[in-house]
Write a protein that holds these residues in place. Structure first.
Motif, PDB file in Angstrom:
ATOM      1  N   THR A   2       0.757  -1.111   0.197  1.00 42.75           N
ATOM      2  CA  THR A   2      -0.066  -0.004   0.011  1.00 42.75           C
ATOM      3  C   THR A   2       0.931   1.304  -0.002  1.00 42.75           C
ATOM      4  O   THR A   2       1.840   1.282   0.424  1.00 42.75           O
ATOM      5  N   ILE A   3       0.475   2.240  -0.533  1.00 40.74           N
ATOM      6  CA  ILE A   3       1.110   3.423  -0.687  1.00 40.74           C
ATOM      7  C   ILE A   3       0.125   4.534  -0.527  1.00 40.74           C
ATOM      8  O   ILE A   3      -1.145   4.396  -0.320  1.00 40.74           O
ATOM      9  N   LYS A   4       0.609   5.828  -0.272  1.00 39.75           N
ATOM     10  CA  LYS A   4      -0.295   6.972  -0.255  1.00 39.75           C
ATOM     11  C   LYS A   4      -0.134   7.822  -1.339  1.00 39.75           C
ATOM     12  O   LYS A   4       1.010   7.975  -1.818  1.00 39.75           O
ATOM     13  N   HIS A  14      -3.389  12.829   1.598  1.00 40.45           N
ATOM     14  CA  HIS A  14      -2.921  11.598   0.721  1.00 40.45           C
ATOM     15  C   HIS A  14      -3.799  10.376   1.107  1.00 40.45           C
ATOM     16  O   HIS A  14      -4.502  10.368   2.209  1.00 40.45           O
ATOM     17  N   LYS A  15      -4.425   9.818   0.165  1.00 41.79           N
ATOM     18  CA  LYS A  15      -5.078   8.734   0.101  1.00 41.79           C
ATOM     19  C   LYS A  15      -4.521   7.319  -0.118  1.00 41.79           C
ATOM     20  O   LYS A  15      -3.682   7.255  -0.857  1.00 41.79           O
ATOM     21  N   THR A  54     -10.785   2.955 -10.443  1.00 42.87           N
ATOM     22  CA  THR A  54     -11.121   3.253  -8.948  1.00 42.87           C
ATOM     23  C   THR A  54     -10.226   4.222  -8.551  1.00 42.87           C
ATOM     24  O   THR A  54     -10.580   5.358  -7.851  1.00 42.87           O
ATOM     25  N   ALA A  55      -8.936   4.128  -8.709  1.00 42.05           N
ATOM     26  CA  ALA A  55      -7.813   5.095  -8.594  1.00 42.05           C
ATOM     27  C   ALA A  55      -8.112   6.441  -9.120  1.00 42.05           C
ATOM     28  O   ALA A  55      -8.022   7.413  -8.700  1.00 42.05           O
ATOM     29  N   ALA A  56      -8.621   6.285 -10.456  1.00 45.99           N
ATOM     30  CA  ALA A  56      -8.669   7.583 -11.330  1.00 45.99           C
ATOM     31  C   ALA A  56      -9.866   8.055 -10.519  1.00 45.99           C
ATOM     32  O   ALA A  56      -9.805   9.587 -10.664  1.00 45.99           O
ATOM     33  N   LYS A  57     -10.894   7.513 -10.129  1.00 44.46           N
ATOM     34  CA  LYS A  57     -11.953   8.297  -9.654  1.00 44.46           C
ATOM     35  C   LYS A  57     -11.675   8.917  -8.301  1.00 44.46           C
ATOM     36  O   LYS A  57     -12.166  10.013  -8.049  1.00 44.46           O
ATOM     37  N   PRO A 112      -8.138   1.264  -4.916  1.00 44.94           N
ATOM     38  CA  PRO A 112      -7.488   1.845  -5.722  1.00 44.94           C
ATOM     39  C   PRO A 112      -6.214   1.231  -6.116  1.00 44.94           C
ATOM     40  O   PRO A 112      -5.363   0.680  -5.130  1.00 44.94           O
ATOM     41  N   LEU A 113      -5.722   1.213  -7.314  1.00 46.84           N
ATOM     42  CA  LEU A 113      -4.478   0.410  -7.702  1.00 46.84           C
ATOM     43  C   LEU A 113      -3.635   1.215  -8.464  1.00 46.84           C
ATOM     44  O   LEU A 113      -3.939   2.014  -9.645  1.00 46.84           O
ATOM     45  N   VAL A 114      -2.293   1.490  -8.596  1.00 50.31           N
ATOM     46  CA  VAL A 114      -1.212   2.031  -9.035  1.00 50.31           C
ATOM     47  C   VAL A 114      -0.279   0.929  -9.770  1.00 50.31           C
ATOM     48  O   VAL A 114       0.153   0.050  -8.975  1.00 50.31           O
TER      49      VAL A 114
END
Length: 302
Positions: A2-4, A14-15, A54-57, A112-114
């Protein structure tokens, strides 16, 4: 891990998002669909990332081009040492948006995924994924081991199949399923023994009535129905009690999954029909045997 993450220059906090190290073949290997933007295509993309829907939203991103985000150097949950020792935030550019896909258990909603390129300053990739054909699996593994040894002699060759890794999410469900199957079979067997005993006792108690009815013209079908209908009433009452309990328990179990089916009415209809058929098969032997018995002999015995 996980990251912020947040939009660069934004005053928002930061989320939390998940991060996977990837390269240009990641999307093809895992059949991930690119919706907007482009895929990784060169080492220069070390300062670029791809995000899921999801991350984009979460970031408010509709188009990936020229969108820069900020990831703190100490972004993770303490499980890794960032390469950015100066504690300077990593500010990558979003170059693509991929369709949401499951990378966790189906109990969890898609988070959310990067996807970060393999030489990014946040995470070092020390594994690789390969899609292989089902034929000559061992030969393929031997070739992969050779590649591994040639590139990294210090670490042992370890591998895992993706389907095995995904199955680990549901080990407890499989154990529960096996237990429930055996409990259900044992319950059905004990219930059938009880029904058979009751049918035998009922036939013995009504042997004179059966003889009189048969002398008066009752058929085998009439007599078998007479003996069976009382048991069918018990089965229907049992179903009426069991169905609400089963519906509640099943829905409670399904709530553990973020993505699940709904229990349809026909499932209970099928279960009820099966219960009636099993009950009829269990009591039919004694009912037909009593209906076929010699009424003169039965009446004489009485």
């Amino acid at each position: 891990m996980t990251i912020k993450i947040k939009n660069a220059g934004s005053t928002d906090e930061h989320k939390v998002a998940y991060m996977i190290g990837a390269d240009k073949d990641f999307a093809k290997t895992f059949e991930v669909k690119l919706l907007k933007g482009r895929n990784f295509d060169s080492p220069n993309d070390s300062a670029s990332i791809i995000v899921n829907e999801t991350a984009a939203k979460m970031l408010g991103v509709t188009e990936p081009s020229d969108q820069i985000v900020e990831i703190p150097a100490a972004s993770g949950g303490g499980s890794y040492e960032p390469l950015n020792s100066e504690n300077i935030p990593f500010r990558p550019r979003i170059i693509g948006i991929v369709k949401d896909f499951h990378f966790q258990s189906l109990r969890d909603k898609i988070e959310p995924l990067v996807l970060a390129y393999n030489n990014n300053p946040i995470q070092v990739i020390d594994y690789y994924s390969v899609r292989i054909e089902a034929k000559d699996v061992q030969g393929t593994l031997d070739k992969l081991k050779t590649v591994m040894v040639n590139n990294d002699k210090g670490d042992p060759f370890e591998y895992h199949f993706l389907d095995d890794q995904l199955a680990l999410f549901y080990v407890e469900d499989e154990r529960r399923q096996t237990l429930l199957i055996w409990v259900a079979l044992a319950t059905i067997f004990i219930a059938c023994l009880g029904l058979f005993g009751l049918a035998t006792y009922s036939a013995e108690q009504r042997i004179k009535e059966i003889g009189v009815r048969k002398v008066l013209g009752a058929t085998v079908v009439n007599l078998a129905s007479l003996l069976s209908k009382d048991f069918l009433k018990l089965v229907l009452i049992a179903n009426g009690i069991a169905f609400p309990v089963a519906w509640w328990a099943t829905n409670k179990w399904l709530q553990e999954y973020a993505y699940h089916i709904n229990i349809e009415w026909w499932v209970f209809g099928l279960a009820g029909a099966s219960a009636i058929i099993i009950a009829l098969l269990t009591v039919s032997y004694q009912a037909i045997r009593a209906a076929l018995s010699n009424p003169v002999k039965n009446l004489r015995t009485e």
